[in-house]
Design a protein around this motif. Structure first.
Motif, short mmCIF file in Angstrom:
data_model
loop_
_atom_site.label_atom_id
_atom_site.label_comp_id
_atom_site.label_asym_id
_atom_site.label_seq_id
_atom_site.Cartn_x
_atom_site.Cartn_y
_atom_site.Cartn_z
N SER A 198 0.78 -1.10 -0.02
CA SER A 198 -0.12 -0.06 0.04
C SER A 198 0.84 1.25 0.15
N TRP A 224 -7.10 2.31 5.70
CA TRP A 224 -7.02 1.89 4.44
C TRP A 224 -8.06 1.96 3.41
N SER A 256 -4.09 -0.10 -2.98
CA SER A 256 -4.45 0.20 -1.74
C SER A 256 -3.56 1.39 -1.16
N GLN A 304 -3.15 3.84 2.49
CA GLN A 304 -3.20 4.13 3.96
C GLN A 304 -3.30 5.67 4.00
#
Length: 162
Positions: free
Chosen positions: A79, A110, A118, A120
């Motif tokens: 991510s 997330w 992905s 965060q």
């Protein structure tokens, strides 16, 4: 050129994704677009002239987007982290990056964007709060964080101060 950069594998959306990401982050731009030629068609099956790679920059960090076909897909094992100073900044990135993404993949700050990548989206102070030497404080923050989708800085700070 930075010595280490990230390559993001897309089916055929590399240029579209690079334009999307550079529209969200300040101080960002597309640096270079390369195209497939006739060589290797029997391997890559891409028409000559179609986009091969897009080199782009997000806030000074360089990335490569590759149109490599449907063989590989993004997953949560990797991510990109966006550290935010304020709730306003966090809300902005959450709204922009989650637009068109998988709403079922949102948890603990997330999210998955429309391309399956992905992210965060977290407050800058989160690392300090969850790594506090006082386990009661860090546990309170984790208890507050875990049920959240988009993170709320004031709720996390309140948990940290308790």
């Amino acid at each position: 050129m930075q010595s280490i950069s990230t390559c993001l594998w897309f089916d055929s959306e590399a240029e579209e994704a690079a334009k999307f990401y550079t529209s969200i982050f300040k101080n960002s731009k597309i640096l270079k677009v390369t195209h497939y030629g006739e060589a290797g068609f029997e391997i890559h099956h891409r028409p000559s002239g179609s986009v091969l790679t897009v080199i782009f920059e997000l806030n000074g960090q360089q990335f490569m987007a590759l149109n490599g076909g449907p063989v590989f897909r993004f997953n949560e094992a990797v991510s990109l982290v966006v550290n935010c100073k304020t709730q306003e900044e966090l809300d902005y990135y959450w709204a922009k990056l989650s637009e068109g993404g998988d709403k079922n993949a949102q948890q603990c700050g997330w999210l998955k964007d429309r391309y399956g990548l992905s992210w965060q989206i977290v407050p800058e102070a989160l690392e300090e709060m969850i790594s506090d030497s006082d386990p009661v404080r860090s546990n309170k923050v984790m208890e507050a964080l875990l049920p959240m989708k988009k993170l709320d800085i004031s709720t996390l700070e309140k948990a940290y101060r308790q």
